[in-house]
Design an enzyme around this catalytic site. Structure first.
Site, short mmCIF file in Angstrom:
data_model
loop_
_atom_site.label_atom_id
_atom_site.label_comp_id
_atom_site.label_asym_id
_atom_site.label_seq_id
_atom_site.Cartn_x
_atom_site.Cartn_y
_atom_site.Cartn_z
N LYS A 52 0.84 -1.21 0.00
CA LYS A 52 0.00 0.00 0.00
C LYS A 52 0.88 1.26 0.00
O LYS A 52 0.62 2.21 -0.73
CB LYS A 52 -0.94 -0.01 1.23
CG LYS A 52 -2.08 -1.03 1.08
CD LYS A 52 -2.88 -1.21 2.37
CE LYS A 52 -3.91 -2.33 2.18
NZ LYS A 52 -4.72 -2.62 3.36
N GLN A 96 -4.57 -1.17 9.60
CA GLN A 96 -4.55 -2.50 9.01
C GLN A 96 -5.17 -3.52 9.97
O GLN A 96 -4.81 -3.57 11.15
CB GLN A 96 -3.11 -2.90 8.64
CG GLN A 96 -2.99 -4.20 7.89
CD GLN A 96 -3.61 -4.19 6.49
OE1 GLN A 96 -3.76 -3.15 5.87
NE2 GLN A 96 -3.98 -5.36 6.00
N ASP A 119 -11.08 3.18 4.02
CA ASP A 119 -11.46 1.77 3.91
C ASP A 119 -12.97 1.62 3.73
O ASP A 119 -13.45 0.53 3.40
CB ASP A 119 -11.07 1.02 5.19
CG ASP A 119 -9.72 0.34 5.08
OD1 ASP A 119 -9.43 -0.21 4.00
OD2 ASP A 119 -8.97 0.36 6.06
N1 GUN Z 1 -7.07 -6.42 6.21
C1 GUN Z 1 -7.41 -7.17 5.13
N2 GUN Z 1 -7.98 -6.40 4.17
C2 GUN Z 1 -7.99 -5.14 4.66
C3 GUN Z 1 -8.45 -3.89 4.14
O1 GUN Z 1 -8.99 -3.79 3.02
N3 GUN Z 1 -8.28 -2.82 4.97
C4 GUN Z 1 -7.71 -2.91 6.19
N4 GUN Z 1 -7.61 -1.78 6.91
N5 GUN Z 1 -7.29 -4.05 6.71
C5 GUN Z 1 -7.42 -5.15 5.93
#
Ligand code: GUN
Length: 282
Positions: A52, A96, A119
């Site tokens: 990311k 995350q 998100d």
């Molecule tokens: N963990 C797995 N997928 C995601 C996501 O799309 N966003 C976040 N913040 N954590 C994740």
């Protein structure tokens, strides 16, 4: 035989377009910033977060990265998220998931203001999606919709089955498909007659988190099969929730793993951050 949906190429194209928009925005209003918070040492989360941050840099979005120890206290994580919520430099905040078990995830996520919730996880953004007035939409299901659109697949009037009911993928995916006029069934590990339900799908979206779970007998001839899984097979090789080699013979369109949904998820995170910046600063 099926068409393999090339998420990697589509993501590259969209990121190229986005990079130009980000650069124009930055020249006028200043740099766009995304804060990424990782707590603990989960190896998969570390890889996702690294990807990311790298994608942000490539798109011209500034990233603020925070890696807290696994044993962090609730108050420390809350203090950090609170600071980011108040920071003028931060347009988007991503915590995350999953967080270490001792932390109260709900309380921490609740500190992210809806306008910085890139998100699309908070109640306000989910509620807006449910009411078909989308604001910020969860990245993975949003990326799936973009893929369908790019390949000319209109969900209208189609029977869609979503396998998986998580807050991150399954539920928002189902709402997006309903909003796009599909007839949607949500299945999960406790659904009776799961194979038969899946085999009725014109569009089958799989996010159940089990390697090669969907076999050819669960797929209707000519179905569109979207694989959100990210698993390891018996030899430790990266694979999805769908038995790609066999299912591809029956599907009309199918996404591979890797190179399918994954790159689109990150692309939509960048897009959501750009949209959050526009909204917050206009
Ligand atoms: N963990 C797995 N997928 C995601 C996501 O799309 N966003 C976040 N913040 N954590 C994740």
């Amino acid at each position: 035989m099926s068409v393999t949906i090339d998420g990697k190429s589509l993501a590259a194209k969209l990121r190229g377009e986005l990079k130009e928009k980000v650069s124009r925005f930055a020249a006028e209003k200043g740099e766009i910033g995304l804060a990424v918070v990782l707590v603990g040492e989960d190896p998969a989360s570390q890889v996702y977060v690294r990807n990311k941050i790298k994608a942000c840099e490539e798109a011209g979005i500034r990233s603020f990265s925070y890696h807290l120890p696994a044993e962090s206290r609730q108050a420390d994580v809350e203090a950090l998220v609170g600071e980011l919520a108040a920071s003028e430099k931060v347009d988007g905040i991503l915590v995350q998931l999953p967080l270490p078990k001792h932390l109260d995830e709900r309380k921490i996520l609740a500190l992210i203001p809806a306008e910085k919730d890139v998100d699309g996880f908070c109640a306000e953004n989910v509620g807006n999606l449910a009411m078909h007035r989308e604001t910020i939409v969860a990245c993975t299901p949003f990326g799936v919709m973009k893929m369908l659109e790019a390949y000319g697949i209109d969900p209208k009037g189609k029977r869609a089955v979503v396998l998986g009911r998580s807050n991150i993928v399954g539920k928002p995916m189902a709402m997006l498909l309903v909003n796009a006029d599909a007839t949607v069934t949500v299945c999960h590990s406790k659904t009776s007659g799961l194979k038969e339900v899946c085999a009725q799908a014109d569009i089958l979206v799989v996010a159940i988190g089990r390697a090669k779970f969907v076999t050819a007998d669960m797929v209707k001839q000519g179905a569109v099969v979207i694989d959100v899984g990210m698993d390891r097979d018996e030899n430790g090789k990266l694979c999805g929730d769908v038995d790609f080699e066999n299912v591809k013979e029956k599907a009309s369109y199918i996404t591979p793993v890797p190179g399918g949904v994954g790159p689109m998820t990150i692309t939509m995170l960048l897009y959501n951050t750009y949209i959050a910046a526009i909204r917050r600063r206009s």
